[in-house]
Design a protein around this motif. Structure first.
Motif, PDB file in Angstrom:
ATOM      1  N   LYS A  14       2.869   5.054  -3.595  1.00  0.00           N
ATOM      2  CA  LYS A  14       2.096   5.164  -2.344  1.00  0.00           C
ATOM      3  C   LYS A  14       1.391   6.516  -2.386  1.00  0.00           C
ATOM      4  O   LYS A  14       2.040   7.566  -2.400  1.00  0.00           O
ATOM      5  N   PHE A  15       0.091   6.482  -2.470  1.00  0.00           N
ATOM      6  CA  PHE A  15      -0.685   7.716  -2.603  1.00  0.00           C
ATOM      7  C   PHE A  15      -1.252   8.146  -1.260  1.00  0.00           C
ATOM      8  O   PHE A  15      -1.783   7.323  -0.496  1.00  0.00           O
ATOM      9  N   CYS A  32      -7.623   3.000  -6.602  1.00  0.00           N
ATOM     10  CA  CYS A  32      -6.321   2.514  -6.122  1.00  0.00           C
ATOM     11  C   CYS A  32      -6.413   1.033  -5.756  1.00  0.00           C
ATOM     12  O   CYS A  32      -5.518   0.244  -6.090  1.00  0.00           O
ATOM     13  N   TYR A  39      -2.380   3.021  -0.821  1.00  0.00           N
ATOM     14  CA  TYR A  39      -2.823   4.387  -0.552  1.00  0.00           C
ATOM     15  C   TYR A  39      -3.324   4.502   0.874  1.00  0.00           C
ATOM     16  O   TYR A  39      -3.687   3.509   1.516  1.00  0.00           O
ATOM     17  N   PRO A  61       4.346   9.097   1.389  1.00  0.00           N
ATOM     18  CA  PRO A  61       3.789   8.910   0.045  1.00  0.00           C
ATOM     19  C   PRO A  61       4.779   9.259  -1.056  1.00  0.00           C
ATOM     20  O   PRO A  61       5.761   9.980  -0.832  1.00  0.00           O
TER      21      PRO A  61
END
Length: 300
Positions: A14-15, A32, A39, A61
């Motif tokens: 998870k960005f 992404c 994200y 994240p």
């Protein structure tokens, strides 16, 4: 080298990305999506610690990417007359984000700059001897570069930060005014100096992989080798516009039409090439990722 952070196989990626309205930040989001990586863009101001902590609490994240920063519009000369604003984002903001990420045990992939060096006696034009990751910046001609060098030095103390030295970024989007190729095709005159450059179409996916590998420290984030302004414009003429012409001028003449001097250098990309052996040289990358996809003439 690595930081024992999140993003392990038992926890999906998870960005959290800063720089939504910027060029690199926008491209990261698209990457992404194409890779199926979850994200979100950060909504907090970098210099506001409480807003960053709120973003991290809400997004949860595994990695944080910072593509926010002040480069100046239309160029870095803006920073010369907006020094406090430049410090607020490029220094205070970046350091605050790094510090918050460290507190939370998070890797921060920070898109920085390689425009903190200039050719010197030990690194002369045409020798192939580039500046390495551990070398001390020697270019402080512009306030922008001065702030970036300060921050890089301080970030060395943060073991959770991956600093990517981007230079003269180029992409296949030749309509984008931030694209180095687009910039120089629109100038009245250009200098002609070999430089290290960053082909975003090839290197941004590598930066995502660097996050997955939890790589940290300083990285020269350019394609191996150098290319000059004239070499790029010759390719532009051969692939895109056979009628394109341009004029050169020297650094002394350039200095009369800009406020702050510009950085010219070669960065040694050995470290990145060792980690990613598939990385193409700058000229091959230009052909594959930029000029072939945009080809409009029957040229080379």
């Amino acid at each position: 080298m690595g930081f024992p952070a999140n993003g392990s196989s038992d926890k999906p990626l998870k960005f959290l990305i800063y720089g939504r309205t910027g060029w690199i930040g926008g491209l990261l989001g698209k990457l992404c999506e194409s890779q199926g990586i979850d994200y979100e863009y950060g909504s907090g101001r970098l210099e506001s610690r409480i807003s960053l902590e709120s973003d991290i609490a809400n997004v949860k994240p595994t990695h944080v990417f910072n593509a926010a920063g002040v480069t100046g519009r239309p160029n870095v000369d803006w920073c010369e007359s907006h020094k406090v604003e430049t410090i607020r984002t490029n220094v205070v903001g970046t350091l605050t984000l790094a510090d918050v990420c460290r507190d939370k045990g998070l890797i921060l992939i920070n898109y920085a700059t390689g425009c903190i060096f200039e050719y010197d006696e030990a690194h002369q034009i045409g020798t192939g001897i580039g500046f390495k990751e551990e070398d001390t910046p020697n270019f402080t001609g512009s306030f922008y570069s001065k702030t970036k060098a300060m921050v890089e030095e301080l970030l060395k103390n943060y073991e959770n930060v991956c600093t990517l030295r981007v230079r003269m970024p180029i992409s296949s989007d030749l309509a984008n005014p931030r694209n180095f190729i687009t910039k120089i095709t629109r100038y009245d005159k250009v200098v002609n100096i070999p430089n290290s450059m960053t082909i975003l179409d090839e290197l941004l996916p590598i930066s995502i992989e660097m996050g997955k590998r939890n790589l940290t420290g300083i990285w020269n984030f350019t394609n191996p080798g150098v290319v000059s302004h004239n070499e790029i414009l010759e390719m532009y003429r051969d692939y895109i516009d056979p009628n394109f012409t341009w004029k050169n001028f020297n650094l002394e003449e350039q200095a009369k039409v800009i406020v702050a001097p510009r950085s010219n250098n070669e960065l040694d990309a050995t470290k990145l090439k060792t980690e990613f052996p598939e990385l193409l040289s700058i000229k091959k990358s230009l052909v594959k990722y930029v000029f072939e996809p945009n080809k409009k003439t029957g040229g080379a």
